[in-house]
Design a protein around this motif. Structure first.
Motif, PDB file in Angstrom:
ATOM      1  N   LYS A 147      -6.053   8.761  10.181  1.00  0.00           N
ATOM      2  CA  LYS A 147      -5.381   8.001   9.380  1.00  0.00           C
ATOM      3  C   LYS A 147      -5.100   8.439   7.838  1.00  0.00           C
ATOM      4  O   LYS A 147      -4.074   8.709   7.435  1.00  0.00           O
ATOM      5  CB  LYS A 147      -5.534   6.259   9.323  1.00  0.00           C
ATOM      6  CG  LYS A 147      -5.252   5.837  10.634  1.00  0.00           C
ATOM      7  CD  LYS A 147      -5.346   4.206  10.479  1.00  0.00           C
ATOM      8  CE  LYS A 147      -5.189   3.426  11.955  1.00  0.00           C
ATOM      9  NZ  LYS A 147      -5.402   2.104  11.682  1.00  0.00           N
ATOM     10  N   TRP A 170      -1.859  10.329   6.258  1.00  0.00           N
ATOM     11  CA  TRP A 170      -1.210   9.955   5.138  1.00  0.00           C
ATOM     12  C   TRP A 170      -1.287  11.164   4.077  1.00  0.00           C
ATOM     13  O   TRP A 170      -0.390  11.566   3.580  1.00  0.00           O
ATOM     14  CB  TRP A 170      -2.291   9.022   4.543  1.00  0.00           C
ATOM     15  CG  TRP A 170      -1.535   8.469   3.287  1.00  0.00           C
ATOM     16  CD1 TRP A 170      -0.651   7.753   3.098  1.00  0.00           C
ATOM     17  CD2 TRP A 170      -2.092   8.803   1.789  1.00  0.00           C
ATOM     18  NE1 TRP A 170      -0.519   7.494   1.348  1.00  0.00           N
ATOM     19  CE2 TRP A 170      -1.395   8.215   0.833  1.00  0.00           C
ATOM     20  CE3 TRP A 170      -3.391   9.545   1.667  1.00  0.00           C
ATOM     21  CZ2 TRP A 170      -1.719   8.137  -0.513  1.00  0.00           C
ATOM     22  CZ3 TRP A 170      -3.680   9.623   0.289  1.00  0.00           C
ATOM     23  CH2 TRP A 170      -2.996   9.060  -0.893  1.00  0.00           C
ATOM     24  N   LYS A 220       2.025  12.878   2.638  1.00  0.00           N
ATOM     25  CA  LYS A 220       2.239  13.134   1.229  1.00  0.00           C
ATOM     26  C   LYS A 220       2.387  14.459   0.815  1.00  0.00           C
ATOM     27  O   LYS A 220       3.134  15.047  -0.164  1.00  0.00           O
ATOM     28  CB  LYS A 220       0.958  12.462   0.576  1.00  0.00           C
ATOM     29  CG  LYS A 220       1.120  12.311  -1.092  1.00  0.00           C
ATOM     30  CD  LYS A 220      -0.052  11.715  -1.669  1.00  0.00           C
ATOM     31  CE  LYS A 220      -0.111  11.422  -3.163  1.00  0.00           C
ATOM     32  NZ  LYS A 220       1.211  10.977  -3.557  1.00  0.00           N
TER      33      LYS A 220
END
Length: 155
Positions: free
Chosen positions: A70, A74, A78
């Motif tokens: 996770k 992320w 980003k």
């Protein structure tokens, strides 16, 4: 005072915090402005070559791990969002855009994110590091003016 400078150095090396957090800490400690700025810039730049070189490998490795997938997803998203903003520029100005992206000290636009985006876009290492140096210097000068200026206004 050496201990306080070391705190500034290590805080400026942290992702998300970077020199945007280290310079206000230096101001709070009452450290001299120019040495504090130089230490924060150096600390912010130390991890950047490693981030550039190993980011993609780490994110690929981490995305296969139960507890990291996770976080790595992320970070990848980003980096791709930041990279998309940079890609919208033509190739001649992508490094200037990268410098501005890092140099304007707002949350999420520091050297870690800029270097991650450059790595994911497979940009040139030397040009990326040059953009990081100038962007970090720009952000440092802005944070110096804000942080030490506010301290002087308060006290």
């Amino acid at each position: 005072m050496l201990g306080q400078f070391l705190i500034v150095l290590f805080v400026s090396m942290l992702p998300l915090v970077e020199l945007r957090g280290a310079i206000p800490i230096a101001a709070g400690f009452g450290l001299p402005e120019i040495p504090a700025l130089l230490i924060a810039i150096i600390g912010n730049l130390i991890p950047m070559p490693l981030v550039f070189i190993f980011a993609q490998s780490f994110l690929e490795w981490g995305s296969q791990r139960k507890y990291l997938h996770k976080f790595c997803k992320w970070l990848t998203q980003k980096g791709h969002r930041a990279g998309k903003k940079l890609q919208d520029r033509n190739s001649a100005s992508v490094y200037f855009a990268l410098m501005l992206f890092v140099g304007i000290p707002i949350p999420g636009t520091g050297a870690w994110t800029g270097t991650l985006a450059a790595s994911l876009l497979n940009l040139d290492f030397k040009k990326t590091m040059t953009a990081m140096i100038f962007g970090t210097l720009m952000a440092g000068l802005i944070m110096l003016a804000v942080s030490f200026g506010l301290i002087e206004l308060i006290f």
